[in-house]
Design a protein around this motif. Sequence first.
Motif, short mmCIF file in Angstrom:
data_model
loop_
_atom_site.label_atom_id
_atom_site.label_comp_id
_atom_site.label_asym_id
_atom_site.label_seq_id
_atom_site.Cartn_x
_atom_site.Cartn_y
_atom_site.Cartn_z
N ASP A 121 0.81 -1.21 0.03
CA ASP A 121 -0.09 0.06 -0.10
C ASP A 121 0.95 1.27 0.06
N ALA A 122 1.86 1.40 0.95
CA ALA A 122 2.65 2.47 1.05
C ALA A 122 3.66 2.67 -0.07
N THR A 123 4.30 1.62 -0.80
CA THR A 123 4.93 1.50 -1.87
C THR A 123 4.12 2.18 -3.33
N ARG A 124 2.91 1.66 -3.36
CA ARG A 124 2.26 2.04 -4.47
C ARG A 124 1.57 3.52 -4.12
N PHE A 125 1.33 3.96 -3.06
CA PHE A 125 0.81 5.31 -2.81
C PHE A 125 1.81 6.21 -2.89
N MET A 126 2.89 6.01 -2.29
CA MET A 126 4.02 6.98 -2.42
C MET A 126 4.64 7.15 -3.75
N LEU A 127 4.71 6.24 -4.46
CA LEU A 127 5.08 6.47 -5.74
C LEU A 127 4.19 7.05 -6.85
N MET A 128 2.90 6.94 -6.48
CA MET A 128 1.74 7.97 -7.07
C MET A 128 1.65 9.29 -6.48
N TYR A 129 2.34 9.44 -5.55
CA TYR A 129 2.18 10.98 -5.07
C TYR A 129 3.08 11.82 -5.50
N ARG A 130 3.45 11.57 -6.64
CA ARG A 130 4.13 12.42 -7.37
C ARG A 130 4.06 12.22 -8.79
N ARG A 131 4.40 13.45 -9.49
CA ARG A 131 4.24 13.38 -11.02
C ARG A 131 5.48 12.29 -11.45
N ASN A 132 5.07 11.75 -12.65
CA ASN A 132 6.04 10.46 -12.94
C ASN A 132 7.15 11.07 -13.68
N ASP A 133 7.16 12.39 -14.27
CA ASP A 133 8.25 12.87 -15.12
C ASP A 133 9.17 13.72 -14.05
N ALA A 134 9.12 13.60 -12.75
CA ALA A 134 10.21 14.49 -11.78
C ALA A 134 10.79 13.10 -11.09
N ALA A 135 12.10 13.39 -10.91
CA ALA A 135 12.87 12.41 -10.01
C ALA A 135 12.52 12.56 -8.76
N VAL A 145 8.24 6.66 4.85
CA VAL A 145 7.28 5.88 4.37
C VAL A 145 6.60 4.81 5.33
N LYS A 146 7.52 4.46 6.28
CA LYS A 146 7.04 3.63 7.31
C LYS A 146 6.34 4.40 8.46
N GLU A 147 6.61 5.41 8.61
CA GLU A 147 6.13 6.20 9.62
C GLU A 147 4.67 6.16 9.43
N GLN A 148 4.17 6.08 10.56
CA GLN A 148 2.64 6.13 10.65
C GLN A 148 1.86 7.44 11.13
N THR A 149 2.29 8.36 10.60
CA THR A 149 1.66 9.86 11.13
C THR A 149 1.20 10.60 10.04
N LYS A 150 0.79 11.76 10.29
CA LYS A 150 0.20 12.68 9.33
C LYS A 150 1.14 12.92 8.35
N ASP A 151 2.45 13.01 8.57
CA ASP A 151 3.46 13.11 7.52
C ASP A 151 3.36 12.30 6.37
N ASN A 152 2.70 11.17 6.52
CA ASN A 152 2.56 10.20 5.57
C ASN A 152 1.20 9.88 4.90
N PRO A 153 1.29 10.59 3.63
CA PRO A 153 -0.30 10.56 3.04
C PRO A 153 -0.97 9.14 3.08
N VAL A 154 -0.29 8.22 3.05
CA VAL A 154 -1.07 6.91 3.01
C VAL A 154 -1.91 6.62 4.21
N PHE A 155 -1.37 6.95 5.25
CA PHE A 155 -1.97 6.56 6.49
C PHE A 155 -3.04 7.84 6.80
#
Length: 581
Positions: A415-429, A437-447
Amino acid sequence: MDVFAIFSARIAQAMQSLFPEAGADLLARIVVEPPRDPAHGDLSTNAAMLVAKPLGKNPREIAGALVEHFRNDPDVTSVEIAGPGFINFRLANPLWHQVLRSIGEQGAAFGRSSLGGGEAVNIEYVSANPTGPMHVGHTRGAVFGDTLAELMSYSGYEVTREYYINDAGSQIDTLARSTFLRYREALGETIEIPPGFYPGDYLIPVGQALKDEFGDSLLGKPDEEVTPLVKERVLAAMLELIKADLAKLNIHHDVFFSERTLHGQGGDIESTLAWLRDKGMIYEGRLEPPKGKTPDEWEDREQTLFRATDFGDDVDRPLVKSDGSYTYFAADIAYHRNKYLRGFKHMINVLGADHSGYVKRLQAATKAVSLNEADMDVRICQLVRLLKNGEPFKMSKRSGDLVTLADVVEEVGADATRFMLMYRRNDAAMDFDFALVKEQTKDNPVFYVQYAHARAYSIFKTAARDLPELDVSPEALRAADVSLLQSAAELDLVRVLAAWPRTVTAAAIAHEPHRIAFYVHELSAAFHGFWAKGKDDPSLRFVNAEDPKLTLARLALVDAVRQVIVNGLGILGVSAPEELS
RNA sequence: GGUCUCGUAGCUCAGCUGGAUAGAGCACCGGAUUCCUAAUCCGGGGGUCAUGGGUUCGAAUCCCGUCGAGAUCACCA
């Protein structure tokens, strides 16, 4: 129900009847969108400014006519001209209530559209060389392609998810030789892996399997006999490895297309080259070495070239190597002709940044083989830099010196892998920080998003506790009197929900699935915000034991939020848990 | 040297394919928890949209130049 689409059509229609001299092309360019500043209204159009000049009229004159047209419309509470000629609409509450009801009725289908009209789209992604496990470099393209496929499918396209297996090159011979070493190792020999061979441990079980199947009977046989045998076994094994890796991210392709099947007598390469030759798209000629960087072993020779420049490429491209075999590109042309002949007029290829130089020739090939009938969009995924607490991160278990996809998923979850990779335009590094990504706080959009979803469930639990008699079945929610929702806070939340269909459509047209991730985050923020208002103002709480009818209406709103989050996360391939542990 | 991406707040990034006073998160400062999960929310400061031109009613967005970062450059795949 898409209010923006509805009003877009109505405004275009009004313009058509008020100013018939404006052509259809012009009217098609009218934009109806929510203004950046909500104070300006619910939706806004540039119709007057757009049409003013071609018609030689004053924008405000045109705007005035349009305002007059909508003045008595029951769905509109105010229309006014603003700024240089914008027309701002404020919509009547019953319309928002209607949106809410339609979410209840449409459920999972809210946001789906027939944009694609059932047309076939081929999306090719991953297509990693079948020489080992997937590494992180492939992960972004894999998630991007899969999410885009889901998005297009959601938007009414008939999507085929395709993987091109590069199983014809010399690297596969190397792979077979590397495997044969592992076979000898399985038979008890001490082996040394020469440079250039594949050193990864993942070939050990393949060697073992060869031993189990053949004993030591392969040792004495000539290469011509053994190599094809080993090749077949190891390719099958690598493909299973890759499929298993992809499955860890819930990615599944419809078609695995083997490059090898294009080669050979009577194969697609031969027939395609004959076809191209017939069309005059092939000639014998010489290429100039690239300026500024002459390769050491440049060999000026006459070769068989494809007229790629006729289709927008920078140079014509060789089709036959000096040893007489076909180039990779020759096979790729044949492959894309194959796609076209299978009925695809829309093709999307997802490539890594290291293939960005390949884009033009791919598009040239697609145009050529379809005689300009097919379109090819190439989406480039930029590199991902792995970090842990801000430090570059290396982790290698299986594949020599590369971090694998499996490593990443194991570390942070699908879940976190997929969301974090999509939480960014594809054409930007991008940087991918494990710790973050593992952090379960508001800093982490997945959670943050998953918590919003869980919170919706939690509210229903509270309702069951405080109002045990209240019927909150789907039928009851659909029958709720949502017109009781009159506060600005409630209607603002509905406004965000109303933007969902428009968001999906825009994302699908632009081939930009990251917009889904951003939308879902925005909706979650609106929901969390509304929830917190109930702290300051108890009358805004969802559950009010004194007022079951209002509670039911608000639960319908909560359920709509829940539904749209589910729909969004569904496209993203991220789970929507009912509670967070 | 050619080509392709990218350059937006101190940091990480959005910006709806040309719209109005450029947004969010982190970080920083100040608040909210006897109350539906504080894994949350509210408020504040913070900007020459790398830079110089051009196109037009209007540009972060489109075009050209410059600077900077990354990728790539016949006969690998």
